[in-house]
Scaffold this motif. Structure first.
Motif, mmCIF file in Angstrom:
data_model
loop_
_atom_site.group_PDB
_atom_site.id
_atom_site.type_symbol
_atom_site.label_atom_id
_atom_site.label_comp_id
_atom_site.label_asym_id
_atom_site.label_seq_id
_atom_site.Cartn_x
_atom_site.Cartn_y
_atom_site.Cartn_z
ATOM 1 N N LYS A 1 12.311 5.230 -3.970
ATOM 2 C CA LYS A 1 13.073 5.699 -2.802
ATOM 3 C C LYS A 1 12.163 6.216 -1.684
ATOM 4 C CE LYS A 1 15.294 8.756 -5.262
ATOM 5 N NZ LYS A 1 16.252 9.851 -5.617
ATOM 6 N N VAL A 2 11.010 6.771 -2.052
ATOM 7 C CA VAL A 2 10.071 7.244 -1.045
ATOM 8 C C VAL A 2 9.472 6.060 -0.278
ATOM 9 C CG1 VAL A 2 7.900 8.477 -0.662
ATOM 10 C CG2 VAL A 2 9.542 9.330 -2.344
ATOM 11 N N ALA A 3 9.134 4.988 -0.997
ATOM 12 C CA ALA A 3 8.564 3.801 -0.344
ATOM 13 C C ALA A 3 9.587 3.139 0.571
ATOM 14 C CB ALA A 3 8.078 2.805 -1.396
ATOM 15 N N LEU A 4 10.826 3.078 0.135
ATOM 16 C CA LEU A 4 11.861 2.384 0.905
ATOM 17 C C LEU A 4 12.117 3.041 2.255
ATOM 18 C CD1 LEU A 4 14.467 1.495 -1.888
ATOM 19 C CD2 LEU A 4 12.791 -0.012 -0.795
ATOM 20 N N VAL A 5 11.934 4.354 2.341
ATOM 21 C CA VAL A 5 12.132 5.016 3.632
ATOM 22 C C VAL A 5 10.822 5.190 4.382
ATOM 23 C CG1 VAL A 5 11.904 7.382 2.745
ATOM 24 C CG2 VAL A 5 13.302 6.935 4.782
ATOM 25 N N THR A 6 9.702 5.312 3.660
ATOM 26 C CA THR A 6 8.409 5.475 4.324
ATOM 27 C C THR A 6 8.005 4.207 5.059
ATOM 28 O OG1 THR A 6 7.691 7.068 2.651
ATOM 29 C CG2 THR A 6 5.971 6.044 3.970
ATOM 30 N N PHE A 7 8.345 3.040 4.508
ATOM 31 C CA PHE A 7 7.966 1.771 5.130
ATOM 32 C C PHE A 7 8.563 1.615 6.530
ATOM 33 C CE2 PHE A 7 8.746 -2.916 5.567
ATOM 34 C CZ PHE A 7 7.427 -3.268 5.820
ATOM 35 N N PRO A 8 9.888 1.728 6.708
ATOM 36 C CA PRO A 8 10.408 1.599 8.085
ATOM 37 C C PRO A 8 9.930 2.727 8.995
ATOM 38 C CG PRO A 8 12.152 2.247 6.563
ATOM 39 C CD PRO A 8 10.985 1.860 5.728
ATOM 40 N N HIS A 9 9.699 3.915 8.444
ATOM 41 C CA HIS A 9 9.188 5.018 9.260
ATOM 42 C C HIS A 9 7.780 4.707 9.757
ATOM 43 C CE1 HIS A 9 9.188 9.122 10.721
ATOM 44 N NE2 HIS A 9 8.024 9.365 10.124
ATOM 45 N N THR A 10 6.958 4.148 8.877
ATOM 46 C CA THR A 10 5.591 3.778 9.257
ATOM 47 C C THR A 10 5.586 2.638 10.264
ATOM 48 O OG1 THR A 10 4.778 4.468 7.079
ATOM 49 C CG2 THR A 10 3.351 3.010 8.370
ATOM 50 N N LEU A 11 6.459 1.641 10.064
ATOM 51 C CA LEU A 11 6.537 0.530 11.018
ATOM 52 C C LEU A 11 6.965 1.020 12.398
ATOM 53 C CD1 LEU A 11 8.106 -2.520 9.123
ATOM 54 C CD2 LEU A 11 5.711 -1.902 9.430
ATOM 55 N N ALA A 12 7.943 1.921 12.435
ATOM 56 C CA ALA A 12 8.387 2.456 13.726
ATOM 57 C C ALA A 12 7.239 3.193 14.413
ATOM 58 C CB ALA A 12 9.578 3.391 13.516
ATOM 59 N N ILE B 1 0.838 -1.200 0.000
ATOM 60 C CA ILE B 1 0.000 0.000 0.000
ATOM 61 C C ILE B 1 0.873 1.251 0.000
ATOM 62 C CG2 ILE B 1 -1.644 1.322 1.377
ATOM 63 C CD1 ILE B 1 -2.861 -1.343 2.245
ATOM 64 N N LEU B 2 1.959 1.234 0.762
ATOM 65 C CA LEU B 2 2.858 2.381 0.787
ATOM 66 C C LEU B 2 3.568 2.557 -0.552
ATOM 67 C CD1 LEU B 2 4.401 2.012 4.357
ATOM 68 C CD2 LEU B 2 2.855 3.812 3.563
ATOM 69 N N ALA B 3 3.844 1.457 -1.242
ATOM 70 C CA ALA B 3 4.456 1.561 -2.570
ATOM 71 C C ALA B 3 3.516 2.276 -3.531
ATOM 72 C CB ALA B 3 4.805 0.168 -3.095
ATOM 73 N N ALA B 4 2.216 1.955 -3.435
ATOM 74 C CA ALA B 4 1.229 2.641 -4.279
ATOM 75 C C ALA B 4 1.144 4.116 -3.911
ATOM 76 C CB ALA B 4 -0.131 1.971 -4.134
ATOM 77 N N ASN B 5 1.108 4.419 -2.619
ATOM 78 C CA ASN B 5 1.034 5.816 -2.193
ATOM 79 C C ASN B 5 2.288 6.584 -2.583
ATOM 80 O OD1 ASN B 5 1.779 7.868 0.238
ATOM 81 N ND2 ASN B 5 -0.415 7.897 -0.188
ATOM 82 N N SER B 6 3.437 5.915 -2.540
ATOM 83 C CA SER B 6 4.695 6.596 -2.858
ATOM 84 C C SER B 6 4.754 7.021 -4.316
ATOM 85 C CB SER B 6 5.881 5.684 -2.524
ATOM 86 O OG SER B 6 5.947 5.445 -1.134
ATOM 87 N N PHE B 7 4.011 6.311 -5.170
ATOM 88 C CA PHE B 7 3.940 6.732 -6.567
ATOM 89 C C PHE B 7 3.303 8.116 -6.666
ATOM 90 C CE2 PHE B 7 1.679 7.153 -10.589
ATOM 91 C CZ PHE B 7 2.685 6.865 -11.511
ATOM 92 N N MET B 8 2.355 8.413 -5.788
ATOM 93 C CA MET B 8 1.720 9.731 -5.778
ATOM 94 C C MET B 8 2.701 10.807 -5.327
ATOM 95 S SD MET B 8 -1.746 8.376 -3.925
ATOM 96 C CE MET B 8 -2.544 9.969 -3.782
ATOM 97 N N GLN B 9 3.661 10.449 -4.469
ATOM 98 C CA GLN B 9 4.647 11.409 -3.981
ATOM 99 C C GLN B 9 5.807 11.576 -4.964
ATOM 100 O OE1 GLN B 9 3.500 12.635 -1.145
ATOM 101 N NE2 GLN B 9 2.033 10.996 -0.711
ATOM 102 N N ASN B 10 6.215 10.471 -5.590
ATOM 103 C CA ASN B 10 7.379 10.477 -6.486
ATOM 104 C C ASN B 10 7.130 9.480 -7.616
ATOM 105 O OD1 ASN B 10 10.074 10.961 -7.404
ATOM 106 N ND2 ASN B 10 10.731 9.083 -6.363
ATOM 107 N N PRO B 11 6.441 9.884 -8.686
ATOM 108 C CA PRO B 11 6.075 8.949 -9.763
ATOM 109 C C PRO B 11 7.308 8.382 -10.468
ATOM 110 C CG PRO B 11 4.853 11.022 -9.932
ATOM 111 C CD PRO B 11 5.930 11.238 -8.925
ATOM 112 N N VAL B 12 7.388 7.055 -10.527
ATOM 113 C CA VAL B 12 8.490 6.371 -11.207
ATOM 114 C C VAL B 12 7.945 5.149 -11.927
ATOM 115 C CG1 VAL B 12 10.273 7.123 -9.561
ATOM 116 C CG2 VAL B 12 9.012 5.007 -9.130
ATOM 117 N N GLY B 13 8.724 4.611 -12.880
ATOM 118 C CA GLY B 13 8.379 3.355 -13.546
ATOM 119 C C GLY B 13 7.145 3.420 -14.415
ATOM 120 N N PHE B 14 6.929 4.525 -15.121
ATOM 121 C CA PHE B 14 5.719 4.682 -15.923
ATOM 122 C C PHE B 14 5.995 5.542 -17.149
ATOM 123 C CE2 PHE B 14 5.970 8.672 -13.901
ATOM 124 C CZ PHE B 14 5.183 9.562 -14.608
#
Length: 470
Positions: free
Chosen positions: A177-188, A143-156
Motif C-alpha cells: 500500500k505504501v508503494a501504490l501511493v508513493t509511486f503516483p506521488h513521486t511521479l507528480a 525501486i519504490l517497491a523495494a523502498n516501501s518494504f523498508m517503510q511497511n514490510p510485507v510478503g516475507f
C-alpha cells in the motif's frame, strides 16, 4: 563520531544528490515524448525544435543520473552489508527486474532515439522515446517497491536459523500500500520539476529574445510547462493526502514527529509552528489549526492521532528499551520545507501564465528572477520529501524489523568510511559543476535549426556511420 554516523551521512548525501537527477529524468522523458508526438501529428516544426531542444537537456540529465545511481549499489555491500544480508532476498527480485527490464528498456530505446533521427521511420522513432519514457517510469516503480518494504514490510517471513528476511509473496511486495501511493506521488513531484525547468528556459528566451523567430516556440513551452506545474502540484497535494493517511496507519511515529505532536489528541490540530523542549519530550509553544491533523491523518476531523510520548512507551514495551523517536526538528521542518517549496513553484507558474494572458509578453525583471530559481524549488521539495521519508523512519532501517545501527558493516572502519565518503563527495561536487554548466550552456543556445540539409554525395544511407543527432 563512529562508522555508523559517517555511513549514514554518506548514504544520505549520495542518495539526495542522485535524486536531484531522477525526477527531472522521469518527468522530462514524458514531456519530450509528448512534444515529439505533437510534431508527428501536426508536422509543425515548432514542436520538432522543442523536442530536440528539451531532448538534449533530458539526455544530459539522464547520463548524470546513471553515473550517480551506480554508487548507490556499492554502498549496500560496502557500508551496509548486514542490512544487505537481511533484506537481500526481498530486494533482489524488484531490483533485478528494474535492471533487466526497466533500465534495459529505457537505455536501449534511448540509444535508438538518439541515433535514429532520419534513419528510423517516424512512427518507430516516436515509439522509441515513448518506450524509453515508459521504462524510466517502470524503473521508478520497482525501486519504490523495494523502498516501501523498508517503510511497511510485507510478503516475507524471518528465517529463525539464518535471521534473514525471506520472500514469501512477491505480489504483496509489488502491491504494498505504501508503494501504490508513493509511486503516483513521486511521479507528480517529477513532473513538477520537469515543468519548472521547461518554464525557466522558455521564459528566459521569451524575455531576452523577444524578436527571435522562435519566440512562438518558447511561449508555447512556457505555457505548457506552467500548466504541467499547476496540474502536478494539485496531484502532489491529492496523493500526499492519501499518503499521509497510510503513513498514520503504518508509521504513526513519523506522522507524530512531522507535527511535533507529543501527546495523543482527538481531535488533533495541525501545527503551523511548534517549539519543543531541548530534550524533545514536550511542547513549549505552538500555533495550530484545529481538526486539520485528524482529517489529514485519519480522514475524520475528530479522529485520534497518537503522540510521540505514547508511541515511545508502546514501542519500548513492544521492542525493548531504546529511543524510537526520530530527530524531531529534522522531520518537522523537512515536512514543511517540502510543502513550502512545492507551493512556491506553483505560485510562480501561476504568475507566468498570468503574465502571458491574451498574448502579452512578460516584462517584469522580478518575474524573470523568480523564473530562474524556479527549478530549484521543486528539486528542494523533492529532496526534503525524501529526507523526511527516510529520517522519519529512524531508528529503523526496516520498520519494526531491523534497527539502523544493526545494518551497518561490522568490518568497515571509521577511516575507510571517511575515505570513501570524502572521495564520493568530491567527485559529486565536480559532477555537479559539469552538469550545471552543460545544462546552462545548451539551454542558452536555444532551439536548433531543423531545416533539412542537402546531401551532395551519393553515399547510400545504409553505409553511413551512426551519428549523434544533436
Amino acid at each position: 563520531m563512529d562508522a555508523l554516523d559517517v555511513a549514514r551521512w554518506q548514504f544520505g548525501v549520495t542518495t539526495v544528490y542522485h535524486f536531484l537527477f531522477v525526477p527531472l529524468t522521469i518527468g522530462l522523458s514524458v514531456l519530450v515524448a509528448i512534444l515529439q508526438t505533437m510534431w508527428h501529428r501536426t508536422g509543425n516544426e515548432r514542436y520538432l525544435k522543442l523536442t530536440k531542444f528539451y531532448g538534449k537537456l533530458f539526455l544530459i540529465n539522464f547520463a548524470m543520473g546513471v553515473v550517480t545511481g551506480i554508487v548507490q549499489e556499492f554502498q549496500f555491500g560496502m557500508n551496509w552489508s548486514d542490512y544487505s544480508r537481511f533484506v537481500g532476498d526481498i530486494f533482489g527480485a524488484p531490483l533485478a527486474i528494474e535492471a533487466l527490464v526497466a533500465f534495459f528498456l529505457e537505455s536501449t530505446f534511448i540509444g535508438l532515439w538518439i541515433f535514429g533521427w532520419d534513419r528510423l521511420p517516424k512512427r518507430l522513432h516516436l515509439a522509441a522515446i515513448w518506450a524509453a519514457a515508459i521504462g524510466t517510469n517502470l524503473s521508478a516503480y520497482f525501486i519504490l517497491a523495494a523502498n516501501s518494504f523498508m517503510q511497511n514490510p510485507v510478503g516475507f517471513r524471518i528465517n529463525p536459523d539464518s535471521g534473514r528476511a525471506e520472500l514469501t509473496d512477491f505480489v504483496a511486495v509489488l502491491t504494498n500500500k505504501v508503494a501504490l501511493v508513493t509511486f503516483p506521488h513521486t511521479l507528480a513531484g517529477a513532473f513538477l520539476v520537469a515543468g519548472s525547468l521547461m518554464v525557466t528556459v522558455g521564459l528566459w528566451h521569451v524575455m531576452r529574445n523577444r524578436d527571435s523567430a522562435d519566440t512562438g516556440a518558447y511561449r508555447f513551452a512556457t505555457k505548457l510547462g506552467s500548466w504541467v506545474v499547476l496540474i502536478s502540484s494539485a496531484l502532489v497535494v491529492l496523493t500526499g493526502d492519501i499518503q499521509g493517511k497510510i503513513m498514520t496507519e503504518v508509521q504513526p511515529m513519523k506522522m507524530a514527529a512531522a507535527e511535533g505532536l507529543y501527546t495523543t489528541e482527538s481531535p488533533a490540530s495541525f501545527s503551523v509552528l511548534t517549539v519543543g523542549s531541548l530534550d524533545g519530550s514536550r511542547e513549549l509553544f505552538a500555533i495550530k489549526i484545529p481538526y486539520l491533523l485528524s482529517f489529514l491523518g485519519t480522514g475524520d476531523p475528530n479522529g485520534t492521532v497518537q503522540g510521540i510520548n505514547d508511541l515511545q512507551a508502546q514501542y519500548a514495551s513492544q521492542y525493548g528499551p531504546g529511543n524510537y523517536a526520530p530527530i524531531i526538528p529534522v522531520t518537522y521542518w523537512s515536512f514543511r520545507f517540502m510543502i513550502g517549496f512545492g507551493l512556491a513553484a506553483a505560485a510562480i507558474a501561476l504568475l507566468v501564465l498570468w503574465s502571458q494572458r491574451k498574448g502579452r509578453t512578460p516584462t517584469s525583471k522580478w518575474l524573470l528572477r523568480a523564473g530562474l530559481v524556479m527549478p530549484a524549488l521543486p528539486l528542494l521539495a523533492n529532496s526534503f520529501g525524501w529526507i523526511f521519508t527516510e529520517m522519519g523512519r529512524q531508528p529503523w532501517i526496516v520498520f519494526g524489523e531491523m534497527l539502523t545501527r544493526d545494518g551497518v558493516s561490522r568490518s568497515v572502519s571509521l577511516t575507510e568510511v571517511l575515505t570513501s565518503f570524502t572521495a564520493f563527495t568530491l567527485i559529486y561536487a565536480v559532477l555537479a559543476v559539469v552538469e550545471f554548466k552543460l545544462l546552462v550552456r545548451y539551454a542558452r543556445a536555444g532551439v536548433p535549426d531543423v531545416t533539412p540539409q542537402s546531401d551532395d554525395d551519393d553515399t547510400d544511407d545504409a553505409e553511413r556511420p551512426l551519428a549523434f543527432a544533436y
